[in-house]
Write a protein that holds these residues in place. Structure first.
Motif, mmCIF file in Angstrom:
data_model
loop_
_atom_site.group_PDB
_atom_site.id
_atom_site.type_symbol
_atom_site.label_atom_id
_atom_site.label_comp_id
_atom_site.label_asym_id
_atom_site.label_seq_id
_atom_site.Cartn_x
_atom_site.Cartn_y
_atom_site.Cartn_z
ATOM 1 N N SER A 148 0.761 -1.508 0.050
ATOM 2 C CA SER A 148 -0.005 -0.080 0.018
ATOM 3 C C SER A 148 0.676 1.182 -0.032
ATOM 4 N N THR B 103 3.143 0.197 -10.207
ATOM 5 C CA THR B 103 1.788 -0.334 -9.768
ATOM 6 C C THR B 103 1.718 -1.834 -10.003
ATOM 7 N N THR C 143 -6.250 2.963 -9.301
ATOM 8 C CA THR C 143 -5.195 1.874 -8.743
ATOM 9 C C THR C 143 -5.990 1.367 -7.351
ATOM 10 N N PHE C 144 -6.215 2.162 -6.555
ATOM 11 C CA PHE C 144 -6.724 1.920 -5.317
ATOM 12 C C PHE C 144 -8.029 1.216 -5.342
ATOM 13 N N GLU D 43 -7.270 5.589 2.377
ATOM 14 C CA GLU D 43 -6.732 6.426 1.330
ATOM 15 C C GLU D 43 -7.804 7.355 0.861
ATOM 16 N N PHE D 44 -8.948 6.925 0.589
ATOM 17 C CA PHE D 44 -10.024 7.719 -0.027
ATOM 18 C C PHE D 44 -10.506 8.672 0.967
ATOM 19 N N ALA E 293 -4.414 7.219 -10.425
ATOM 20 C CA ALA E 293 -4.031 6.885 -9.221
ATOM 21 C C ALA E 293 -5.022 6.393 -8.036
ATOM 22 N N VAL F 126 -7.648 0.785 1.789
ATOM 23 C CA VAL F 126 -7.995 1.512 0.502
ATOM 24 C C VAL F 126 -8.997 2.770 1.006
ATOM 25 N N LEU G 140 -15.297 6.067 -3.589
ATOM 26 C CA LEU G 140 -14.788 4.440 -3.746
ATOM 27 C C LEU G 140 -15.733 3.485 -4.268
ATOM 28 N N HIS H 149 1.556 1.949 -3.700
ATOM 29 C CA HIS H 149 0.702 2.601 -4.249
ATOM 30 C C HIS H 149 0.042 4.046 -3.774
ATOM 31 N N ASP H 150 0.464 4.220 -2.364
ATOM 32 C CA ASP H 150 0.481 5.436 -1.836
ATOM 33 C C ASP H 150 1.261 6.321 -2.582
ATOM 34 N N LEU I 41 -8.370 11.512 0.955
ATOM 35 C CA LEU I 41 -8.496 12.491 -0.279
ATOM 36 C C LEU I 41 -9.709 13.543 -0.190
ATOM 37 N N ILE J 190 2.547 6.291 -5.532
ATOM 38 C CA ILE J 190 2.341 6.856 -6.834
ATOM 39 C C ILE J 190 1.014 7.636 -6.569
ATOM 40 N N LEU J 191 0.080 7.562 -5.755
ATOM 41 C CA LEU J 191 -1.219 8.455 -5.695
ATOM 42 C C LEU J 191 -0.561 9.866 -5.077
#
Lengths: 366, 394
Positions: A126, A155, B185-186, A192-193, B182, A189, B99, A129-130, A196, A132-133
């Motif tokens: 994670s 990825t 991906t998640f 992470e959202f 990005a 995940v 999501l 991927h983090d 954001l 990358i984000l």
């Protein structure tokens, strides 16, 4: 340790702050005295063999990568430079609960060790991927994976680590453990959202922050502790207590992380500091607390500190307010909950180790 | 030169079109149970593609038996599948979460749902073989495997579209275009996480182990696609291996998983694996073929996309025999001006027939593996699927 703190403290008001916060008082333990717990330092225990953890992860990745570029890519963040907090908590929990249920079957411990490895791998995937984000450029003092290789390769590196860990998870041969650890990736995940998005309603913001902190940080610790308690054959109540231990340690860990973002210097952290969360538009506990004292901050939070001068203004307001102190208090409260969750556990040096972990999480510098 | 070849590939596309028209029109059932089963189309004329189907069925001595469309037989199973998938994905997320929208975006019921169809048919066919058709619990688990296969597939589509910078899929904007790459991906990771929970729910260690192989295969396939084998004589094998990893692996393991659940013998489970493997490779070959002959509207995604991505697939690899200079273009991944056009022409001229022939061989191989399985409606459906896969136009 004290001498080191003092040399840093000569430098600036922020570092003066560190002294105040650090010596506000360590946790009070019912289970063991402070002197006892400092004798068992899980971070230095031979038997946990943390460098072995890295080697074993490398071996698993190499086995599956068939000499392709994936070997180098996937091993990149497993360089032994991380804190290894998660595997240590995982393994210490395993030993502590095995003592409690009186299990000495090496096969059980083998599986628990796999849980520790898998947790570290899910966490690292994670992170890949983090980065990358977030378009990160550095991590742990070196070039981030997405800067060193292409976005595509990064990825699939993350996907590969997840794939290998899912195979390892299958080998544990315990559907309960698989269910428990699967929840982690979903939570990561979701966290992470959550990070954001910005909550419109100010009164919901703190709850959202705690929920995000659980999802992004505490979930992994909580579930890997739970999985290991499960494997040790503990009762449902004890398994739940173990979950609470991991959860509270995790939330405290995140709170201290967010605190350090305001007070520590960049070299110590290994990643950009002093308001880096602000620069990413993130409103963490210190800011949210400060907003209660300085409601003007809410506007800056809403726009994610994008305007000229926002980051600096927010930073100053946080330092001026009681936000940092309140954050530390909350972290202490969660650690106290974590220690409380261990109450019914049979005494052992590993149980003391779990308490030491609490201490270290609360009082770390990076 | 192009004009002279038009009748040739019009012929190929014509054959594809007439077969699929029959399948996609509402007349499928009547067509196949009536005159169609004997090799004659609904217009009374001999249709070469039905003859092929007959040959396939003939090897099983089933030519008199009617074959039904899988989507009709499995209608009950499939009808609720997508809402179940939505439910699993949404269960722990808040109502308006971004999501949630991203994760469910590709589960719109508009895809072919080929993988669940294959998995379910294998499940039912093997249940008939082991006399477990009435075992509701078993059927439930096999259904779970089918759902899992569709979800793993979709998660990989999400990541694929990001890696390929795709702009459309199934006739609408790709997930990474509507949102950011990005974030997508998640979203893909999230779908995988939910899959992982469902895999655990099957509560069968062998099934869990089998399905856990898929992810690493998918990644290997993706990596293989990014790289070129330097040795020209290794290229074709590499392409087949990559096709296994990227496409057939998922089908193979979900078939094997459902056979395991039905209580079949180890050898029978291996046959199920091989069915999935060969139908998967056939599917990929036809996919790569369609990239050259189909139009973008029909496919729902850009056509001739593989060449533009630098990918050398079966039609191009076959064309190398007649046009060896293609090897250089392959090595440089068609990066120079004019490369894509030249490779396209060569493939159209000399790679398509062999690709289709190879696809037919793999389909046949798939069906041959089920020779030892007791006859049933679902076994016949599996044969029909082999045929559909090789003759589809999208």
């Amino acid at each position: 340790m004290l001498y080191r703190i003092n040399t840093i403290l000569k430098l600036s008001p922020q570092h003066q702050l560190i002294k105040n916060i650090r010596f506000m008082g360590t946790t009070t333990h019912k289970a063991a005295s402070i002197e006892d717990s400092t004798r068992i330092d899980p971070f230095n225990l031979e038997e946990f063999n943390v460098s072995e953890v890295v080697r074993e992860i490398h071996a698993e990745l190499k086995k599956e990568s068939a000499k392709s570029e994936l070997t180098e890519l996937s091993k990149y963040y497993f360089d032994g430079g991380g804190k290894m907090v998660r595997p240590i908590i995982s393994m210490c929990t395993a030993h502590a609960y095995n003592c409690h249920t009186n299990i000495s079957d090496p096969l059980v411990y083998q599986k628990q060790r796999q849980v520790a490895l898998i947790s570290e791998m899910i966490h690292t995937a994670s992170l890949v991927h983090d980065d990358i984000l977030d378009r990160a450029e550095t991590r742990r003092g070196k070039q981030s994976i997405n800067t060193k290789w292409s976005l595509q390769k990064s990825t699939i590196a993350g996907d590969f680590i997840l794939g290998v860990s899912s195979k390892m998870l299958a080998k544990i041969d315990n559907p309960d453990v698989i269910q428990i650890l699967s929840q982690v990736l979903a939570d990561l995940v979701e966290g992470e959202f959550q990070q954001l998005s910005t909550i419109e309603d100010e009164s919901e913001r703190f709850e959202q922050y705690l929920s995000k902190s659980f999802n992004k940080t505490a979930s992994l610790m909580a579930y890997s502790c739970k999985a290991n308690a499960c494997l040790s054959g503990a009762s449902q109540q004890e398994v739940n207590n173990c979950f609470q231990y991991g959860r509270n340690v995790g939330i405290s860990f995140q709170l201290v992380d967010d605190l350090l973002d305001f007070v520590a210097s960049a070299d110590q952290l290994g990643k950009p500091a002093a308001g880096s969360d602000l620069k990413l538009g993130l409103a963490t506990a210190p800011v949210l607390f400060a907003a209660r004292q300085y409601p003007h901050l809410n506007d800056l939070i809403q726009r994610r500190f994008v305007q000229q001068g926002d980051v600096e203004q927010a930073f100053q307001l946080v330092v001026d307010s009681d936000g940092l102190v309140k954050t530390k208090n909350l972290a202490q409260k969660h650690i106290a909950e974590a220690v409380k969750a261990l109450e019914t556990l049979t005494d052992s040096k590993y149980k003391q180790g779990l308490v030491t972990i609490c201490d270290k999480v609360l009082n770390r510098l990076k | 030169m192009r004009r002279a070849l038009q009748p040739l590939y019009r012929g190929i596309t014509g054959a594809i079109q007439s077969a699929s028209h029959a399948q996609t029109s509402g007349q499928t059932v009547r067509y196949l149970t009536g005159a169609g089963a004997k090799g004659v189309g609904s217009d009374g004329k001999q249709d070469p593609t039905i003859h092929t189907q007959k040959r396939l069925i003939g090897s099983q001595a089933l030519e008199e038996e009617p074959v039904l469309s899988p989507s009709l037989i499995l209608e009950t199973d499939l009808r609720t599948m997508f809402s179940e998938i939505h439910m699993e994905l949404e269960s722990e997320l808040s109502k308006d979460s971004e999501l949630k929208n991203m994760a469910t975006y590709y589960f719109d019921g508009k895809g072919k749902a080929l993988r669940p169809v294959i998995a379910l048919c294998i499940g039912h066919a093997f249940n008939a073989h082991t006399n477990q058709e009435k075992n509701a619990d078993l059927v439930k688990k096999q259904r779970l495997v089918a759902i899992i296969s569709e979800m793993i597939h979709t998660a990989s589509l999400i990541h694929d579209d990001i890696l390929d910078h795709a702009e459309t899929r199934r006739g609408r904007a790709s997930v990474n275009t509507v949102w950011t790459p990005a974030k997508s991906t998640f979203a893909g990771d999230y779908v995988l996480a939910v899959c992982s929970k469902l895999i655990a729910r099957t509560n069968n260690q062998e099934v869990i182990t089998l399905l856990s192989n898929v992810l690493t295969d998918l990644v290997h396939g993706e990596l293989m696609q990014m790289q070129n084998k330097k040795e020209e004589d290794e290229r074709f094998q590499d392409y087949i291996d990559k096709s296994f990893n990227k496409t057939a692996s998922l089908m193979a393991y979900s078939c094997q998983a459902n056979a395991v659940l039905s209580g079949a013998t180890k050898e029978e489970c291996n046959s199920a694996f091989k069915y999935g493997k060969h139908i998967g490779i056939s599917f990929q070959l036809v996919d790569d073929l369609l990239d050259f002959v189909s139009s973008a509207d029909l496919l729902g995604k850009p056509a001739a996309a593989d060449l533009q991505l630098g990918l050398a697939t079966a039609p191009v690899l076959f064309a190398c025999k007649k046009f060896p200079e293609l090897n250089q273009l392959i090595s440089r991944r068609f990066s120079e001006p004019g490369d894509v056009e030249y490779a396209y022409e060569c493939a159209i001229k000399s790679g398509l027939e062999e690709t289709r022939e190879l696809a037919r061989n793999h389909s046949q191989e798939a069906m041959d593996n089920l020779a030892g399985i007791k006859d049933s409606l679902f076994k016949r459906t599996l044969a029909h699927l082999c045929h559909t896969v090789t003759t589809r136009i999208k």
